[in-house]
Write an enzyme that holds these catalytic residues in place. Structure first.
Site, mmCIF file in Angstrom:
data_model
loop_
_atom_site.group_PDB
_atom_site.id
_atom_site.type_symbol
_atom_site.label_atom_id
_atom_site.label_comp_id
_atom_site.label_asym_id
_atom_site.label_seq_id
_atom_site.Cartn_x
_atom_site.Cartn_y
_atom_site.Cartn_z
ATOM 1 C CD GLU A 46 2.691 2.503 12.787
ATOM 2 O OE1 GLU A 46 2.851 3.724 12.819
ATOM 3 O OE2 GLU A 46 2.316 1.783 12.024
ATOM 4 C CG ASP A 57 -0.319 -4.208 6.119
ATOM 5 O OD1 ASP A 57 -0.074 -3.160 6.109
ATOM 6 O OD2 ASP A 57 -0.672 -4.780 7.096
#
Lengths: 263, 400
Positions: A46, A57
């Site tokens: 990824e 995040d």
């Protein structure tokens, strides 16, 4: 055939997906990291497109994104770097980022450029199902770009089925209600949630992510899904290292073959 | 402009092409629950009764509509000030936090989070949490904590925990990111009280509705004073845009009324240190909403700048993006220097010290044209006590 489809046809269990932020630790680390992740045993990779405001995040990926942007990473740079990896590996590549990046590049232009650069799938966590169907689905399908959606412990069964129908790639099973970067033991509550998802017999492969940080949590996750995703723990392993290639290989081996790792 | 303006949000949260809910799946259940319940819940008689009673007896509404005689004489027109600065806690922000705390209670939430720039929304949130006895955590950029210290002290006094946002420019945008992350981490027991008409649907509409009391009162106050229930222009500052949304709300479809949104130009629109989103912004996504924002070609959000913490934001609410894009509203930008000068002028002409945010709206009067019979309402969104440090520095520099 899409490299992701090929992979999922061939391998059904213990799939290791490793995330890294493109442009971190150095602008030109991309090829080194992808090559070494693949050679050491990552099944898919990824590639994080660094974003200024990554709302899903935690601190680790926020900081790696800031560093990557300060290093000068842009989408055009990334699209030039990614094809260089194909000299070394056919590992499936999935881009992860935020929809504003795609929107500014132009959704169709973005998908074409990504496809030309050897990208097989996309994860855009802030592009929800409704907006995806309205403004992105046709483009993705036209260019055989697989799109992965997230499900969480709070996602109800009806919505999971809907997401299952829409996901052309794997389904991203978010391990707990959290942003990225938490580590620790997988709890019984999480195991019950994984088992509930497993029992739904969704047709797409499922990878568990968020909070998977070491060999133990990876193995546990793999008992309930086709594999798992490690992100923040790898970013932490790259902090302040001189030899990115060696650090990458040693990190992957620590996950897939922990007993073989010398100290 | 068309005769039958029908400016409203659609069921997916769009004003034209602006709005929506671009959120990670982790937030879906909370946003979906709010979306499905807020209209019916807030329209219910029990809710309205409780909301109205608190606005009256706790906040001190209606806020006066005051004819500013000396300002009017100076500008050669008729200037009325909608005195949101006289609300409990000193700004319009409490209209929304009263509404949202009642929503949070009805949803059974036990923990409240908020973001704040100038600290006015943080104080208003801490206040309502104390009022109903709920835990309160306020995210505030580290830079703003330093420049709005009095409000940080007020939040602490009220029992709220102020958590510094350390990422990015360490201002309102980053505080909002941190609050969103907190909500992702605490989806079940927590309600996020967003302080402006920003964020994913239904926040922009919900906050605008709670703030719409401003223009609701303006209508009957103008009727009482002037025998007509509308002004010729409404002037309000816009960071995210909540006081402007409230002041415009009941006039959105009344094209007799000019709507003037005043943005912070910072050191100047072309200086690279600005927050004038309508000039510098392009269409994109910020904090879950498709709107105008300041960004690079690659879609990276540009760090804004303004002396005013409440306007120091790189986006605007989707309603305002729509109003400006469709030319229903006009945007004016005002620099730090001009805002400071307007604050001083307002203080010495009317005996009212406005917040730095509001001072931008006052300064916009210098850039507007109007006739002697026009009626202009300036939304006096907040008072300037929190900005005395900046004003003192300014006065010292002038030697006044």
């Amino acid at each position: 055939m899409n490299r992701l489809t090929e992979l999922f046809n061939q391998k059904k269990a213990n799939l290791l997906n490793v995330y890294f932020t493109a442009g971190y630790p150095q602008l030109d680390s991309t090829v080194t990291i992808i090559r070494n992740l693949a050679e050491a045993g990552a099944d898919l990779i990824e590639v994080g497109m660094p974003y200024s405001d990554p709302m899903a995040d935690g601190e680790t990926i926020q900081q790696s994104s800031m560093k990557a942007l300060a290093n000068g990473m842009t989408l055009d740079t990334l699209f030039k770097q990614l094809p260089l990896t194909r000299t070394y590996t056919d590992v499936p590549l999935v881009l992860m980022g935020y929809y504003n990046q795609v929107m500014q590049y132009g959704p169709e232009r973005f998908v074409k450029a990504a496809k030309a650069a050897g990208v097989d799938g996309l994860i855009l966590p802030d592009l929800p199902v409704f907006e995806y169907e309205r403004e992105f689905r046709d483009i993705a399908e036209r260019h055989d770009m697989q799109v992965t959606f997230l499900i969480t412990p709070q996602t109800d069964e009806e919505r999971i089925r809907k997401i299952g129908e829409l996901s052309t790639g794997f389904i991203y099973v978010v391990s707990s209600s959290s942003i990225t970067g938490k580590s620790g033991e997988i709890t019984d509550g999480q195991k019950a949630y994984f088992a509930r998802i497993a029992a739904m017999n969704l047709s797409q492969p499922k990878l568990i992510g968020f909070g998977i940080s070491d060999a133990k949590s990876f193995r546990t996750a793999c008992e309930y899904a086709n594999g798992a995703i490690i992100g923040s723990a790898f970013i932490r392993a790259l902090k302040d290292v001189d030899d990115v290639a060696a650090a990458t290989r040693s990190f992957v081996r620590g996950i897939v073959a922990p007993t073989e790792v010398g100290v | 402009m068309t005769k039958n303006l029908q400016i409203d949000v659609d069921e997916r949260g769009y004003y034209g092409r602006f709005g929506g809910a671009y959120i990670p799946e982790m937030l879906h259940p909370n946003i979906e629950q709010l979306k499905n319940t807020y209209r019916e819940m807030t329209a219910g008689p029990a809710f309205k009764k409780e909301f109205d009673a608190l606005l009256k007896d706790y906040v001190g509404r209606p806020s006066p509509l005051y004819f500013a005689k000396r300002l009017s004489a100076h500008y050669g027109t008729n200037i009325y000030l909608k005195r949101e600065d006289l609300n409990h806690t000193g700004a319009h922000k409490i209209n929304n936090t009263i509404g949202q705390i009642l929503v949070a209670q009805r949803l059974g939430k036990k923990r409240i989070i908020a973001e704040t720039g100038a600290g006015q929304h943080g104080v208003a949130t801490a206040t309502v949490c104390a009022l109903v006895g709920l835990q309160c955590i306020v995210y505030m950029g580290e830079v703003d904590i330093a420049r709005q210290a009095p409000n940080v002290a007020r939040m602490r006094m009220l029992g709220a925990e102020v958590r510094p946002a350390l990422s990015g420019s360490k201002t309102l945008k980053d505080a909002t990111n941190e609050a969103i992350r907190d909500w992702i981490n605490n989806p079940e027991d927590t309600h996020y009280i967003i302080g402006s008409v920003v964020g994913p649907h239904p926040y922009p509409d919900m906050v605008a509705r709670f703030q719409s009391v401003i223009s609701e009162e303006m209508k009957w106050q103008l009727q009482e004073k002037l025998g007509r229930d509308y002004p010729d222009a409404i002037v309000a500052c816009v960071g995210g845009g909540s006081n402007a949304a409230g002041a415009f709300y009941h006039y959105l479809n009344d094209e007799r009324v000019r709507l003037v949104a005043v943005e912070a130009a910072g050191l100047g629109v072309d200086s690279g240190e600005s927050a004038a989103t309508s000039v510098l912004g392009t269409e994109g996504i910020i904090h879950g909403s498709r709107t105008l924002l300041m960004q690079t070609e690659d879609g990276q959000v540009i760090e804004p700048y303004s002396i005013s913490a409440g306007l120091d934001y790189p986006g605007i609410g989707p309603l305002h993006a729509f109003l400006i894009d469709s030319k229903r509203a006009e945007a004016i930008s005002v620099t730090d220097e001009d805002a400071l000068a307007a604050a001083l002028f307002t203080a010495r002409t009317e005996g009212i010290i406005p917040a730095l945010e509001t001072a931008h709206a006052f300064s916009a009067l210098d850039q507007m044209e109007y006739g002697p019979d026009d009626v202009i309402v300036v939304c006096l969104s907040g008072r300037g006590d929190k900005d005395l440090a900046a004003f003192t520095t300014y006065l010292d520099g002038l030697g006044k």
